[in-house]
Motif scaffolding. Structure first.
Motif: not given
Length: 216
Positions: A10-15
């Motif tokens: 998800g987005e948190q992992a990408k960030q």
């Protein structure tokens, strides 16, 4: 962040992956032209390959990574010619920020610049080029911050990120810190005098010197 508290997708992992990769490149932990293997990075940062791929796309847009057809990604190599062109752009934007800071900075902020100048002088006197380099970057960052020119700041952050390798090389060049110290002190003095024209001229003089050093 503890492993169990960090999402792997998800987005948190990408960030998370984006922040870690960007820091590694900016700190010189990943060298120019170094291959960035998605499987290895996914395992290293405990995220999915999709998260790594998304982070690499963002880093490509920031000019830090290049994706080569059929060969994957690598840390982008910035040539001397590109570094000169980037510094020419910095000259305009940082000159603007210095002029704005000369008008907008508070007395407390001016004192902070003075203190940075004192610390830079000490680093040169003590023969500590990497400390001087760090203080150099801090001074430029503070001037940008105090300018209140957020558009210029955002553009400069992207431009400066691409100059990491060249910045390290200049910092370690014998005699370079001593040469640039007076240029930085002149920038501080002009801003403290609340003279926007002199502040912009001091920044342009300094970055002209940087271009000359890059070309040597």
């Amino acid at each position: 962040m503890p492993k169990q508290a960090r999402p792997s997708t998800g987005e948190q992992a990408k960030q998370h992956a984006l922040a870690q990769l960007r820091q590694a490149i900016l700190h010189g932990e990943m060298a120019p032209a170094q291959r960035l293997v998605e499987n290895e990075l996914a395992e290293q940062f405990d995220v999915t390959r999709a998260s790594i791929r998304a982070a690499l796309i963002d880093l490509e847009s920031q000019g830090l990574v290049e994706r080569i057809r059929n060969r994957g990604s690598r840390v982008r190599v910035v040539t001397v010619e590109e570094a000169v062109a980037i510094t020419e752009c910095r000259m305009v934007l940082e000159g603007l920020c210095a002029a704005k800071a000369a008008v907008a900075a508070s007395d407390e902020q001016l004192m902070e610049l003075t203190d940075l100048g004192t610390a830079m002088s000490k680093a040169v006197a003590d023969g500590e080029p990497m400390t001087y380099s760090e203080l150099n970057q801090e001074l430029h960052a503070r001037i940008r911050e105090f300018s209140g020119q957020h558009t210029a700041v955002a553009l400069l952050e992207r431009l400066n990120a691409q100059l990491v390798r060249h910045r390290f090389q200049l910092a370690l060049r014998p005699g370079r810190p001593q040469h640039s110290l007076n240029e930085h002190l002149a920038m501080i003095e002009a801003i403290r005098a609340r003279d926007p024209q002199a502040a912009e001229a001091a920044v342009r003089a300094h970055l002209t010197s940087v271009i000359d050093a890059l070309r040597d």
